[in-house]
Design a protein around this motif. Structure first.
Motif, mmCIF file in Angstrom:
data_model
loop_
_atom_site.group_PDB
_atom_site.id
_atom_site.type_symbol
_atom_site.label_atom_id
_atom_site.label_comp_id
_atom_site.label_asym_id
_atom_site.label_seq_id
_atom_site.Cartn_x
_atom_site.Cartn_y
_atom_site.Cartn_z
ATOM 1 N N SER A 76 36.303 31.344 64.997
ATOM 2 C CA SER A 76 36.355 31.876 63.630
ATOM 3 C C SER A 76 36.536 30.761 62.613
ATOM 4 O O SER A 76 35.998 30.836 61.499
ATOM 5 N N LEU A 77 37.262 29.711 62.974
ATOM 6 C CA LEU A 77 37.415 28.557 62.093
ATOM 7 C C LEU A 77 36.093 27.812 61.954
ATOM 8 O O LEU A 77 35.674 27.444 60.857
ATOM 9 N N ILE A 78 35.409 27.570 63.070
ATOM 10 C CA ILE A 78 34.135 26.853 63.038
ATOM 11 C C ILE A 78 33.089 27.637 62.243
ATOM 12 O O ILE A 78 32.290 27.059 61.501
ATOM 13 N N CYS A 79 33.093 28.959 62.381
ATOM 14 C CA CYS A 79 32.116 29.797 61.686
ATOM 15 C C CYS A 79 32.487 30.069 60.235
ATOM 16 O O CYS A 79 31.695 30.665 59.503
ATOM 17 N N ALA A 139 32.465 18.891 63.739
ATOM 18 C CA ALA A 139 33.508 17.876 63.834
ATOM 19 C C ALA A 139 34.776 18.421 63.197
ATOM 20 O O ALA A 139 34.755 18.862 62.045
ATOM 21 N N MET A 140 35.868 18.403 63.954
ATOM 22 C CA MET A 140 37.156 18.885 63.467
ATOM 23 C C MET A 140 38.174 17.752 63.578
ATOM 24 O O MET A 140 38.233 17.070 64.605
ATOM 25 N N ARG A 141 38.983 17.569 62.534
ATOM 26 C CA ARG A 141 40.023 16.548 62.533
ATOM 27 C C ARG A 141 41.305 17.112 61.919
ATOM 28 O O ARG A 141 41.306 17.626 60.806
ATOM 29 N N ASP A 142 42.394 16.988 62.704
ATOM 30 C CA ASP A 142 43.735 17.350 62.233
ATOM 31 C C ASP A 142 43.764 18.746 61.633
ATOM 32 O O ASP A 142 44.372 18.993 60.578
ATOM 33 N N VAL A 143 43.122 19.680 62.333
ATOM 34 C CA VAL A 143 43.036 21.057 61.832
ATOM 35 C C VAL A 143 44.259 21.854 62.276
ATOM 36 O O VAL A 143 44.682 21.795 63.432
ATOM 37 N N VAL A 189 44.341 21.632 66.168
ATOM 38 C CA VAL A 189 43.214 20.943 66.799
ATOM 39 C C VAL A 189 43.159 19.525 66.233
ATOM 40 O O VAL A 189 42.629 19.314 65.136
ATOM 41 N N PRO A 190 43.696 18.532 66.947
ATOM 42 C CA PRO A 190 43.670 17.154 66.436
ATOM 43 C C PRO A 190 42.253 16.609 66.261
ATOM 44 O O PRO A 190 41.948 15.975 65.249
ATOM 45 N N ALA A 191 41.377 16.845 67.254
ATOM 46 C CA ALA A 191 40.003 16.328 67.163
ATOM 47 C C ALA A 191 39.106 17.100 68.106
ATOM 48 O O ALA A 191 39.470 17.371 69.256
#
Length: 237
Positions: free
Chosen positions: A55-58, A12-16, A29-31
């Motif tokens: 790379s961000l997720i990992c 889950a990514m928010r306001d990245v 990445v807003p969501a």
């Protein structure tokens, strides 16, 4: 910050927001969500920011701002060493070029994640038997797995070893980075069947990144990178 949802999220990514040093390139990445047990295909062309997002997720890169939760942990709040440990414990990665150790056996390659993660090692009663069970399910004979150097394997065999390495120790999340780019349609179909079978057995979430739209019908959900992320490039002076 806790990201609330009605179904458990593996990712889950928010306001990245991420900014490369020098400010020449950034990604917003807003969501973005991937549910547990879901298979998601993320489509994007070369240079669209797919590698940065993975790379961000990992946890290889840390966001400039925002929240990235993987299996409920906000990895953006962790230091580099803890992000590396978290990745080893919870994320299985299938690389585009496989990244096998060429002179090690297929078996030794598969067991590498257990050397770096006590958590994954604890989920496995017998590492060798677990590895052989995976490779049998993937259609590789025991003798080849135990004795053959990775460099002597065919491309198809190397792919299977890469899948087994990603799946050993039952990670929560599996990331696949363009793993079918060099395959024809028949080989793609067979490879996806193998990956999906292993992901289902482990109860993991699968996020596969590709530029090949022919794969779309096989996944629970298909997302285009430009629908969830926005690139930023500095204006030329």
């Amino acid at each position: 910050m806790v990201i609330e949802d009605t179904a458990p999220c593996a990712i889950a990514m928010r306001d990245v927001r991420f900014d490369w040093p020098g400010g020449q390139f950034g990604l917003d990445v807003p969501a973005f969500d991937v549910k547990q047990n879901e298979t998601v295909l993320l489509l994007g062309q070369s240079g669209s920011g797919k590698s940065t997002l993975l790379s961000l997720i990992c946890g290889i890169l840390a966001p400039s701002q925002g929240v990235i939760q993987v299996s409920g942990t906000d990895i953006g709040t962790l230091g580099r060493a803890k992000r590396d440990r978290f990745r080893a414990d919870h994320i299985g990665i299938i690389f585009q070029m496989f990244n096998l150790l060429p002179y090690a056996s297929a078996l030794d390659n598969i067991l590498v994640p257990l050397r770096f993660s006590k958590a994954r090692r604890a989920r496995v009663q017998s590492p060798r038997q677990e590895a052989l069970a995976l490779t049998r399910a993937l259609g590789l004979p025991d003798a080849l797995v135990a004795r053959a150097q990775a460099s002597t394997l065919s491309v198809g065999q190397q792919q299977r070893v890469a899948v087994a390495r990603a799946m050993i120790g039952r990670p929560n999340v599996v990331i696949a980075d363009e793993p079918t780019s060099a395959l024809d349609s028949g080989a793609q179909e067979e490879f996806l069947e193998l990956v999906f079978g292993q992901v289902r057995d482990a109860g993991a979430a699968l996020l596969m990144v590709s530029h090949d739209e022919r794969l779309a019908s096989r996944f629970d959900r298909v997302i285009r990178l430009d629908q969830i992320a926005r690139q930023r490039r500095a204006a030329a002076s």
